[in-house]
Design an enzyme around this catalytic site. Structure first.
Site, PDB file in Angstrom:
ATOM      1  N   HIS A 167       0.816  -1.218   0.000  1.00 19.84           N
ATOM      2  CA  HIS A 167       0.000   0.000   0.000  1.00 19.84           C
ATOM      3  C   HIS A 167       0.857   1.278   0.000  1.00 19.84           C
ATOM      4  CE1 HIS A 167      -3.108  -2.803   0.650  1.00 19.84           C
ATOM      5  NE2 HIS A 167      -3.168  -2.777   1.967  1.00 19.84           N
TER       6      HIS A 167
ATOM      7  N   LYS B 199       5.610   5.089   7.885  1.00 18.82           N
ATOM      8  CA  LYS B 199       5.296   4.662   9.252  1.00 18.82           C
ATOM      9  C   LYS B 199       3.970   3.922   9.172  1.00 18.82           C
ATOM     10  CE  LYS B 199       4.222   8.009  12.276  1.00 18.82           C
ATOM     11  NZ  LYS B 199       4.278   8.995  13.363  1.00 18.82           N
TER      12      LYS B 199
ATOM     13  N   GLN C 296      -7.602   8.872   4.318  1.00 16.99           N
ATOM     14  CA  GLN C 296      -8.725   8.484   5.168  1.00 16.99           C
ATOM     15  C   GLN C 296      -8.369   8.718   6.618  1.00 16.99           C
ATOM     16  OE1 GLN C 296      -8.875   4.284   4.065  1.00 16.99           O
ATOM     17  NE2 GLN C 296      -7.799   3.700   5.928  1.00 16.99           N
TER      18      GLN C 296
HETATM   19  O1  LIG Z   1      -4.619  -4.840   3.236  1.00 17.26           O
HETATM   20  C1  LIG Z   1      -4.880  -4.547   4.383  1.00 17.26           C
HETATM   21  O2  LIG Z   1      -5.553  -3.415   4.608  1.00 17.26           O
HETATM   22  C2  LIG Z   1      -6.264  -3.223   5.811  1.00 17.26           C
HETATM   23  C3  LIG Z   1      -6.584  -1.732   5.897  1.00 17.26           C
HETATM   24  O3  LIG Z   1      -7.397  -1.376   4.829  1.00 17.26           O
HETATM   25  P1  LIG Z   1      -8.358  -0.117   4.954  1.00 17.26           P
HETATM   26  O4  LIG Z   1      -8.909   0.062   3.608  1.00 17.26           O
HETATM   27  O5  LIG Z   1      -9.375  -0.463   5.986  1.00 17.26           O
HETATM   28  O6  LIG Z   1      -7.506   1.018   5.402  1.00 17.26           O
HETATM   29  C4  LIG Z   1      -5.481  -3.685   7.000  1.00 17.26           C
HETATM   30  O7  LIG Z   1      -6.297  -3.632   8.152  1.00 17.26           O
HETATM   31  C5  LIG Z   1      -5.030  -5.106   6.787  1.00 17.26           C
HETATM   32  O8  LIG Z   1      -4.178  -5.483   7.847  1.00 17.26           O
HETATM   33  C6  LIG Z   1      -4.276  -5.247   5.494  1.00 17.26           C
HETATM   34  O9  LIG Z   1      -4.086  -6.624   5.210  1.00 17.26           O
END
Ligand SMILES: O=C1O[C@H](COP(=O)(O)O)[C@@H](O)[C@H](O)[C@H]1O
Ligand SMILES: NC(=O)C1=CN([C@@H]2O[C@H](COP(=O)(O)OP(=O)(O)OC[C@H]3O[C@@H](n4cnc5c(N)ncnc54)[C@H](OP(=O)(O)O)[C@@H]3O)[C@@H](O)[C@H]2O)C=CC1
Length: 606
Positions: A355, A448, A492
């Site tokens: 990400h 971070k 977000q």
């Molecule tokens: O890919 C993942 O993303 C989530 C967070 O995604 P979000 O769209 O809710 O910000 C994370 O909680 C998870 O550990 C991870 O595998």
């Protein structure tokens, strides 16, 4: 005569402005056009005022041109022939004048299914956690909002567990929400969605079971031509079995099969490359859609718009003006319920390597030749390959420990029954990365990411250099850091883009303060922001690859993190423990300070 290039730019609204049309979709003018063109599959052009969408249908394509921000739609070819599109020099196409269609088209009654094809998505591993909590929900939003307008659509659940269609529907119905449009008979739409859900039990390595799935799917909707996609919601060690069976036994005769894969794409360079090699035994690269759902988030999508369509940002986007860039991910909950998966990966693999690194690549890449998927992904790969592999010295790891606050006891990471008591897996990490190219030489890119922190946020912070010889130094104190501009892109929650500037406090004196030029999405746009998955699923179905990870991107991403991940594991580096709900290990501040950086999310005015 309007002109456009197949690979680089879209026609301007004015290119069409001389064409009259009596056809309207939702009040937007629509122009139809049909001709022969063997070499163009599809071209998507987006701008605020214009949306052009071309579909190739065998040797023909139809173009639907919607003005004033209307959405693109898959349309059947209209029965008119305006003559061939000519290819002029430099790949410029000349489009003959468009014959306006005779009747107006009402979107509610428009038949998008004239080609009678059916899109079917099979959730492989439908009994699992991801499927139950998220996948069907995403598919329901997607289906209710977008797909039902465009396609015959079915969703199959596939798993070893036995379930009837009714049981699957019952399971799925528990996760559905009316997030889509409350006013538009949400309950009715949910029922329509559930009617499209079916279940087929089977083993992941059984050609026979997948064949039955394919046959059942064919019968379910009387497919003329079927467009099956498989969404892998299973542990990675069974991906290959499932892909082999799906591609050989449940794929469409016209070879349309697509496979959507969730991360993790391996654990390191070697396992990722092995996974890709195995997948490619059965699929072409363009049939594999590796999801990084952060790429589908609205503000991540907007990053390139911000950079490349605003003159004021791009000239500042380099080492000359930018002191450091920070990518911050925080969650205010732990791994509750997912410790089994998480312990094998840790926060660096779970969040940073994908990400945050994807966002970094979009942030730092050079201007792509066009908005085409390959052009964008080429630039991302280039910037990733210009980066230095992360060094152990430039990483701080942490793990949350139990903490009691307000009489409530919050668990430690190792309190999870699926996590070994002596686990050293990091639930927090901070890292300093560098891009060794002319634009970014010497600029620290800090990341971070952590779970069980004091708040939930994902943001990009761009800290600019100080103003040389600042005339107003004495009005803001001697700390030049206090006077630097900072651009914050808050992905977000509460999506926003704001720029911190120095401003004169109104009054007779000359006192400066820090104020925000603030674009808060909720205040500016009344429309609900789509879920990342809605965008990604639509793109996967439409074959738009811009937001999916290409295998060379993946290789480059793993090369940056694999050495340090191995070192952390081999040297059994003990993470710094931080209390559940805190701001994370203090070590992250020392790391930042080493590069003369202060984390932007710390302090009274963030
Ligand atoms: O890919 C993942 O993303 C989530 C967070 O995604 P979000 O769209 O809710 O910000 C994370 O909680 C998870 O550990 C991870 O595998
Ligand atoms: N859970 C989450 O929030 C996220 C998960 N992911 C990824 O998505 C995928 C699915 O995750 P998740 O739903 O949590 O996984 P699960 O562990 O819940 O597995 C999904 C299904 O796969 C089958 N299965 C599980 N283990 C095996 C096995 N060893 N052999 C054969 N079948 C097995 C089970 O179905 P049955 O027994 O009925 O066949 C199970 O219901 C994984 O790759 C995960 O890494 C990615 C991001 C977030």
């Amino acid at each position: 005569m309007a002109t456009f290039s197949p690979s680089t730019h879209c026609p301007s609204s004015s290119a069409y402005s001389n064409k009259s049309s009596s056809s309207l979709i939702n009040g937007n003018p629509i122009h139809h056009h049909r001709t022969t063109l063997p070499s163009i599959l599809r071209k998507r052009c987006r701008s605020t005022k214009l949306y052009l969408h071309i579909h190739l249908m065998e040797e023909e394509f139809s173009a639907v041109h919607l003005q004033d921000g209307a959405k693109s739609m898959k349309a059947s070819p209209v029965e008119s022939d305006d003559g061939p599109v000519k290819i002029l020099k430099d790949g410029i196409l000349s489009v003959p004048p468009v014959t306006p269609p005779e009747e107006s088209i009402d979107i509610a009654n428009f038949d998008f299914d004239k080609d009678n094809s059916t899109v079917s998505i099979t959730v492989v591993g439908a009994s699992g956690d991801l499927a139950k909590r998220r996948s069907f929900l995403h598919f329901s939003h997607f289906t209710m909002k977008v797909a039902s307008l465009r396609f015959h659509f079915t969703i199959f659940g596939y798993a070893r567990s036995k379930m009837s269609d009714a049981e699957l529907r019952n399971m799925v119905s528990k996760t559905l929400t009316c997030r889509i449009d409350q006013r538009e008979n949400c309950g009715e739409k949910m029922d329509q969605f559930l009617e499209r859900c079916f279940f087929h039990p089977g083993q992941y390595d059984s050609q026979e079971n997948f064949l039955e799935l394919g046959q059942k799917a064919q019968r379910t909707r009387g497919w003329k031509s079927c467009k099956p996609s498989f969404y892998l919601s299973i542990p990675p060690n069974i991906f290959i079995d499932a892909v082999k069976c799906a591609s050989s036994s449940a794929s469409s005769a016209n070879g349309w099969t697509r496979v959507i894969v969730e991360k993790p794409f391996g654990r390191d360079s070697e396992s990722s490359a092995a996974l890709t090699r195995s997948l490619k035994q059965y699929l072409d690269e363009d049939q594999i859609f590796r999801i990084d759902h952060y790429l589908g988030k609205e503000l991540v999508e907007n990053l390139s718009v911000l950079r490349f369509s605003n003159l004021i940002f791009e000239p500042l986007w380099s080492r000359q003006y930018i002191k450091n860039v920070q990518f911050i991910f925080a969650e205010d909950f732990g791994t509750e319920g997912r410790g089994g998966y998480f312990d094998n990966y840790g926060i660096i693999r779970d969040i940073m390597q994908n990400h945050l690194l994807q966002i970094l690549a979009l942030f730092a890449m050079e201007t792509p030749v066009s908005l085409d998927a390959e052009d964008i992904r080429n630039e991302k790969v280039k910037v990733l390959r210009s980066m230095r592999p992360l060094r152990l010295d430039d990483v701080v790891t942490g793990q949350y420990k139990s903490h009691t606050r307000g009489g409530v006891k919050y668990p430690a990471y190792t309190d999870d029954k699926t996590v070994p008591n002596d686990s050293l897996t990091p639930t927090f990490a901070a890292a300093a990365l560098f891009i060794d190219n002319a634009r970014w030489d010497g600029v620290p890119f800090l990341m971070k990411a952590g779970k069980a922190l004091h708040d939930r946020r994902a943001e990009i912070r761009v800290q600019f250099r100080h103003v040389p010889g600042n005339l107003y130094n004495k009005n803001i104190g001697t700390d030049l850091d206090l006077a630097t501009n900072e651009l914050v892109i808050r992905v977000q929650p509460d999506e926003a883009i704001y720029l911190k500037i120095n401003n004169k406090v109104p009054g007779l004196g000359m006192r400066l303060d820090r104020s925000n030029l603030n674009l808060l999405y909720a205040a500016r746009y009344s429309k609900e922001i789509p879920d990342a998955y809605e965008r990604l699923l639509l793109d996967a179905i439409e074959g738009e690859r811009r937001l999916f990870i290409r295998s060379d991107e993946l290789d480059a991403a793993w090369s940056l993190f694999t050495p340090v991940l191995k070192e952390l594991e081999e040297k059994k580096i003990v993470p710094e423990y931080y209390p559940y709900g805190s701001r994370g290990p203090v070590g992250s501040h020392y790391l930042a300070a080493r590069y003369k950086v202060r984390w932007g999310d710390v302090g009274s005015e963030q």
